[in-house]
Design an enzyme around this catalytic site. Structure first.
Site, PDB file in Angstrom:
ATOM      1  N   CYS A  51      -3.478 -19.912  30.567  1.00 41.99           N
ATOM      2  CA  CYS A  51      -4.613 -20.534  31.277  1.00 41.99           C
ATOM      3  C   CYS A  51      -5.909 -19.778  31.009  1.00 41.99           C
ATOM      4  O   CYS A  51      -6.990 -20.369  30.962  1.00 41.99           O
ATOM      5  CB  CYS A  51      -4.326 -20.623  32.777  1.00 41.99           C
ATOM      6  SG  CYS A  51      -4.274 -19.025  33.618  1.00 41.99           S
ATOM      7  N   ALA A  55       0.833  -1.209   0.000  1.00 37.93           N
ATOM      8  CA  ALA A  55       0.000   0.000   0.000  1.00 37.93           C
ATOM      9  C   ALA A  55       0.867   1.260   0.000  1.00 37.93           C
ATOM     10  O   ALA A  55       0.727   2.136  -0.858  1.00 37.93           O
ATOM     11  CB  ALA A  55      -0.927  -0.015   1.213  1.00 37.93           C
ATOM     12  N   LYS A 100       4.688  -8.356  -6.298  1.00 43.24           N
ATOM     13  CA  LYS A 100       4.295  -6.963  -6.095  1.00 43.24           C
ATOM     14  C   LYS A 100       5.309  -5.992  -6.694  1.00 43.24           C
ATOM     15  O   LYS A 100       4.945  -5.009  -7.339  1.00 43.24           O
ATOM     16  CB  LYS A 100       4.135  -6.677  -4.596  1.00 43.24           C
ATOM     17  CG  LYS A 100       2.866  -7.216  -3.983  1.00 43.24           C
ATOM     18  CD  LYS A 100       2.713  -6.763  -2.539  1.00 43.24           C
ATOM     19  CE  LYS A 100       1.375  -7.220  -1.972  1.00 43.24           C
ATOM     20  NZ  LYS A 100       1.175  -6.776  -0.579  1.00 43.24           N
ATOM     21  N   ARG A 132      -6.633  -0.828  -2.042  1.00 46.56           N
ATOM     22  CA  ARG A 132      -5.846   0.355  -1.670  1.00 46.56           C
ATOM     23  C   ARG A 132      -4.456   0.379  -2.305  1.00 46.56           C
ATOM     24  O   ARG A 132      -3.767   1.378  -2.204  1.00 46.56           O
ATOM     25  CB  ARG A 132      -5.721   0.430  -0.140  1.00 46.56           C
ATOM     26  CG  ARG A 132      -4.939  -0.719   0.433  1.00 46.56           C
ATOM     27  CD  ARG A 132      -5.232  -0.967   1.896  1.00 46.56           C
ATOM     28  NE  ARG A 132      -4.370  -2.009   2.420  1.00 46.56           N
ATOM     29  CZ  ARG A 132      -4.500  -3.304   2.174  1.00 46.56           C
ATOM     30  NH1 ARG A 132      -5.487  -3.714   1.406  1.00 46.56           N
ATOM     31  NH2 ARG A 132      -3.676  -4.176   2.680  1.00 46.56           N
ATOM     32  N   ASP A 188      10.474  -6.469  -2.677  1.00 46.31           N
ATOM     33  CA  ASP A 188       9.343  -6.983  -1.908  1.00 46.31           C
ATOM     34  C   ASP A 188       9.223  -8.464  -2.255  1.00 46.31           C
ATOM     35  O   ASP A 188       9.188  -8.816  -3.433  1.00 46.31           O
ATOM     36  CB  ASP A 188       8.051  -6.245  -2.259  1.00 46.31           C
ATOM     37  CG  ASP A 188       6.934  -6.495  -1.248  1.00 46.31           C
ATOM     38  OD1 ASP A 188       6.739  -7.667  -0.855  1.00 46.31           O
ATOM     39  OD2 ASP A 188       6.259  -5.530  -0.836  1.00 46.31           O
ATOM     40  N   ASP A 243       5.429  -3.224   6.762  1.00 48.77           N
ATOM     41  CA  ASP A 243       4.239  -3.407   7.589  1.00 48.77           C
ATOM     42  C   ASP A 243       4.540  -4.182   8.868  1.00 48.77           C
ATOM     43  O   ASP A 243       3.630  -4.694   9.502  1.00 48.77           O
ATOM     44  CB  ASP A 243       3.138  -4.128   6.801  1.00 48.77           C
ATOM     45  CG  ASP A 243       3.565  -5.521   6.349  1.00 48.77           C
ATOM     46  OD1 ASP A 243       4.711  -5.930   6.634  1.00 48.77           O
ATOM     47  OD2 ASP A 243       2.743  -6.213   5.708  1.00 48.77           O
ATOM     48  N   ASN A 244       5.837  -4.276   9.247  1.00 46.82           N
ATOM     49  CA  ASN A 244       6.140  -4.976  10.500  1.00 46.82           C
ATOM     50  C   ASN A 244       7.385  -4.392  11.143  1.00 46.82           C
ATOM     51  O   ASN A 244       8.275  -3.866  10.467  1.00 46.82           O
ATOM     52  CB  ASN A 244       6.302  -6.484  10.260  1.00 46.82           C
ATOM     53  CG  ASN A 244       7.528  -6.819   9.449  1.00 46.82           C
ATOM     54  OD1 ASN A 244       8.605  -7.040  10.014  1.00 46.82           O
ATOM     55  ND2 ASN A 244       7.398  -6.846   8.128  1.00 46.82           N
TER      56      ASN A 244
END
Length: 990
Positions: free
Chosen positions: A565, A411, A461, A448, A437, A509-510
């Site tokens: 838990c 994007a 991409k 987008r 990429d 994006d990370n």
């Protein structure tokens, strides 16, 4: 989309076809807006007035073809004549990008008084200056002011008092603010609060608040309770443009270092309008006469303002404003396109708070540091003449020769590629744009990532985006790669590659990838332009060598993870249920089949590994494989239905019965407190019924995926709820369940595993291996399983049907509100909300900074970091933080410094080199290996050996041929035995 500049003809009219929302395509948008807002947007009619270029009609028709290509669900048409007020009546919102103030007042007056009112938006981009004005009518209702989920809390106690004190569990901090309205539910004892009436919060604290309510006569609080924020609609009363020009009220601020700028720009845009009306043209770039005329006009308008008169007018700023006013710069159009596009969404949907009412912005810091001569600004008859009229031809040449590395082409990457191509970045043979990429195009990208089309799905991409960018500017010199920038690809992105760069643009994006690129930029001292988006929010951060801190200098705290838990036995919200659901999905349908194949492909290796491990995890894995190949093995689709039906009984009935048998509702902890106190919720077992659509759907979806793992054909009737399917499920015989004594259930919140070790794991493992070897002999030749990897963006694959079913059945156990499949997809699929408007704004802001980076010579106070939230809207722009400086004697350094030593030196020579700086080195390491430590006597034998030789032997460090040095980390003390953090030391031994 904002189409800049109006020339009496070109206008684009867009409206949605009456179509169902494609949730695979629009999933990221839906995560921001929700279904109701998207439906309103689908039904909207919008007019964008103004196209620039040769011939409005030709330009308009050319744009329509490109716009229509973006989304076939939007009907786009043109109006190519004189625009009249009557034309406006067909639309919910109208946008004007180049219109005289007189005409704007006329159109706005019509829109303001129309029934229903028509949202009127006027926006201009003039060089490095921009403006937006919004008028949504006399009364506009905002349905959701910020788009955030309502805040909630789990009640721990409520006092019988006036005002009442409400305390919540310390599981999570409360986000309530004074004045918020809240409602209560599930309160036991003080049931009067469950009436759904909104009540006001005051004196909000992290884990408690007071309630504007007298509860002294209410029942006594016993237990339970959820408190939820209520978000009431907000009504805004907009002024019409004619009135607002005279009394603009408060301007929306963005940069508080320019606190006095908006009133001056309010005046400047009026002066420019008058200049154009009188002369029929824009000021000429570099013309002192035109600048003076605009200044005189501004002064004369200022004299008429009465109480609003400005005491001082910054003539230098007006000079910049006038000189570049004819130019529509791509970064400015991208930024204001994002802002105005979001305002159109607000006008058509009531989602988010509109811009109220004026916003002015400038980026004069982007201008070159050296003064520009009029000759620098002259047009050269190129596509970049507008940009040259603002920045000069010298900077334009630098842009074209720039060597840029762009990491990511999703994007953000698509927007950046479009911007860079239009700006002329790397658009010469001496320039180069490298984009990488490793991802491929998916359907959900198309909403987008606008350089992609549906026929590109499955293609890389980077190559598709680069090809599209070259269509925008054929001179773009771009190389597209499919390598992930990481330590494993440093042979591709090697030292020579990095040293040759002018700047790096992140489109990631990370955080992990961002941290790696940041470390490379610090190492090679390259500028990094960082940005990101989250829903309607976006940010831009400049990382400039020696001027600013690096990206890794400040980190967001890690997201809080629910204890194991809680997820497995004591969920109290739908997120816990969905986390558990995805874990079970992956365990049953991916992990276990993969483990089965691991055994079948090489039994001896698999068995040896289990024996070597000899622990509870190895035991559990063997048990899963045996169960899958023996007790749960499926040969027909009816077997798969039986498996799914029994899993339902196990998960949602038997396990709950066992849990409540082990911990009855009246259980007490060792400290005497009720075991089932908040945030724990007491569960109830489910009773299966094939007439319950959600239960039947879950069984069928799970059966289908189970059949896929075994390669079993799936009958057509299984894919729809029908009588045949229900009968097949009802055939299954379900054994009666009896809870057992002494079953251990993990309640420790710090536990990291729900597996429990047995007295003799090794002995149990041997028995299981023997059993598994016997079972394997009964399998047909070539038998294998088909593991299923979770794929959230395919609504036909039944993955989300199973996960949503898992989560909702569990939610039903614990009386937690259920969610639909779309909401389940957002949470379980960890979908990052994303919209094109925030992306456009972020990239526009970054590209304004790129002018500064490539021009060079700018000080830290010229750069800008930005955080924006288009929903509120909020724009927060500030100077970057300088890097932390460390001082030692007459030396000082920052994270950007790297010390270099030339020559194939020994460890001793390195220690002496540091000693000359007043530093006593006691430890030298390379990678993860220790080359020298003064505490180890044997290390002294290494002192007279070459650093490179010791690194090869001890750290197994083979320096690649393209690298001439190796890096060592040295721990030092000063003469007073105080530790001193020194820069990385590079030893150039070749």
């Amino acid at each position: 989309l904002l189409l800049p500049a109006f020339r009496g003809g070109g206008r684009v009219h867009r409206r949605r076809r009456a179509l169902e929302i494609d949730e695979d395509l629009h999933s990221r948008q839906l995560a921001v807006y929700g279904r109701e807002t998207m439906k309103r947007l689908f039904a909207s009619n919008v007019l964008v007035s103004g196209l620039q270029g040769l011939g409005a009609e030709i330009g308009c028709l050319a744009c329509v073809l490109k716009l229509q290509d973006l989304n076939n669900a939007v009907i786009i048409s043109t109006l190519t004549g004189d625009l009249t007020k009557e034309h406006l009546s067909k639309f919910q919102a109208v946008v004007f990008t180049d219109i005289t103030l007189e005409k704007a007042v006329e159109f706005d007056d019509y829109c303001h008084n129309h029934q229903p009112p028509i949202a009127f938006i006027k926006s201009e981009v003039r060089g490095l200056f921009g403006s937006v004005f919004c008028d949504f009518g006399p009364e506009f209702t905002v349905l959701d002011v910020d788009g955030e989920e309502p805040h909630t809390g789990i009640v721990a106690s409520i006092s019988n008092d006036n005002p009442a004190l409400v305390s919540c569990v310390d599981d999570e901090r409360l986000e309530f603010q004074d004045g918020d309205l809240v409602v209560f539910s599930e309160v036991h004892g003080m049931t009067e609060l469950n009436d759904g009436k909104p009540r006001k919060v005051k004196n909000a604290r992290p884990y408690s608040f007071f309630l504007e309510e007298d509860t002294s006569s209410f029942g006594t609080y016993v237990r339970g309770g959820i408190v939820t924020q209520v978000k009431p609609p907000k009504v805004l009363k907009f002024k019409p443009l004619k009135e607002a020009m005279k009394e603009p009220g408060e301007f929306l601020m963005s940069d508080f270092s320019k606190f006095d700028r908006p009133p001056l720009l309010h005046l400047a845009f009026q002066a420019l309008d008058k200049f154009r009306n009188e002369l029929g043209r824009f000021p000429v770039a570099g013309s002192t006469d035109d600048v003076q005329r605009l200044v005189d006009l501004a002064i004369s308008i200022n004299e008429t303002l009465g109480d609003g008169k400005l005491e001082e007018i910054d003539k230098k700023l007006l000079q910049h404003f006038a000189s570049g006013s004819r130019a529509v710069l791509n970064p400015m159009a991208a930024m204001f396109g994002g802002i105005v596009g979001q305002e159109v969404v607000k006008a058509c949907s009531g989602k988010f708070h509109p811009l109220y009412q004026f916003f002015y912005f400038d980026s004069v810091e982007s201008l070159p540091v050296e003064p520009l001569e009029p000759g620098d600004l002259k047009p050269e008859n190129t596509r970049y003449d507008a940009q040259i009229s603002v920045f000069g031809s010298k900077l334009q040449n630098k842009l074209e020769q720039a060597k840029i590395f762009m990491v990511g082409s999703g994007a953000l990457g698509c927007e950046f590629l479009k911007n860079l191509a239009l700006m002329g970045i790397s658009c010469s043979q001496n320039g180069k744009l490298t984009v990488t990429d490793d991802d491929v195009i998916e359907k959900s990208n198309l909403s987008r990532q606008f350089l992609f089309r549906d026929w590109n799905i499955g293609q890389p991409k980077s190559t598709v985006a680069a090809t599209a960018a070259m269509a925008i500017n054929p001179k773009l010199h771009v190389e597209a790669l499919q390598n992930r920038a990481s330590p494993e690809t440093e042979n591709v992105f090697n030292d020579a590659f990095w040293e040759n760069l002018d700047a790096v643009v992140n489109a990631l994006d990370n955080v992990t990838a961002r941290m790696y690129i940041d470390s490379r930029c610090v190492y090679f001292q390259k500028p990094l332009l960082e940005s990101g988006t989250l829903g309607a929010k976006c940010n831009a951060q400049m990382v400039i060598p020696h001027l600013t801190e690096n990206y890794g200098a400040s980190r967001d705290p890690p997201e809080k993870q629910a204890p194991m838990c809680t997820v497995h036995s004591f969920p109290h919200n739908i997120d816990h249920c969905l986390t558990w659901a995805r874990s079970e999905f992956e365990g049953l349908l991916e992990k276990t089949p993969t483990e089965v194949n691991g055994f079948l492909s090489n039994p001896s290796v698999y068995v040896a590994a289990a024996r070597t491990a000899g622990d509870a995890q190895a035991r559990d894995q063997l048990e899963r494989v045996i169960e899958c190949l023996h007790g749960d093995k499926c040969e027909t689709f009816q077997d798969c239905i039986t498996w799914a039906r029994l899993k339902f009984e196990d998960y949602f009935s038997n396990r709950v019965k066992q849990l409540t048998y082990t911990f009855p509702e009246d259980s007490m902890t060792s400290s005497g407190a009720p075991f089932w106190s908040a945030p724990k919720r007491f569960p109830r077992p489910l009773e299966f019924s094939s007439t319950d659509p959600s239960q039947l759907n879950f069984i069928l979806a799970a059966s289908i995926l189970r059949a896929e793992t075994f390669g079993i054909p799936i009958p057509d009737w299984a894919k729809t709820r029908n009588k045949v399917a229900a009968e097949a499920v009802d055939k299954v015989i379900v054994p009666e369940f009896q809870p057992k004594q002494g079953v251990k259930i993990v309640t420790d919140e710090k536990a990291t595993s729900i597996s429990s070790a047995s007295v003799d794991d090794a002995g149990v493992i041997e028995e299981l291996i023997t059993k598994l070897e016997q079972i394997s002999k009964t399998l047909p030749p070539g038998f294998h399983m088909n593991p299923i990897q979770f794929e959230k963006d395919d609504d036909t694959n039944f993955h989300m049907d199973v996960i949503a079913g898992f989560a909702n059945m569990r939610a039903r156990n614990y009386s937690i509100p259920e969610v639909d499949k779309l909401k389940a997809k957002f949470i379980a699929g960890r979908i990052i909300p994303a919209i094109a408007t925030a992306t456009a704004m972020a990239t526009g802001l970054v590209c304004l900074e790129l002018y500064k980076v490539l021009a060079g010579g700018h000080k830290v106070e010229d750069y800008r970091n930005t955080f924006a939230n288009l929903a509120i809207p909020l724009f927060s722009i500030a100077e970057p933080v300088p890097p932390k400086t460390i001082k030692h004697k007459d030396l000082s350094w920052t994270v950007w410094d790297r010390w270099t030593v030339t020559g194939n030196i020994t460890l001793r020579e390195l220690l002496e080199w540091l000693k000359e700086k007043g530093l006593n080195a006691y430890s030298i390491s390379c990678g993860t290996s220790l080359l020298y430590n003064s505490m180890f006597p044997r290390h002294k034998e290494r002192l007279d050996r070459k650093v490179a030789d010791v690194a090869r032997e001890v750290a197994k460090m083979e320096v690649p041929s393209y690298r001439r040095h190796l890096d060592v980390v040295v721990a030092c003390e000063d003469d007073d035995d105080n530790d001193v953090d020194i820069p990385l030391v590079s030893v150039y031994f070749r």
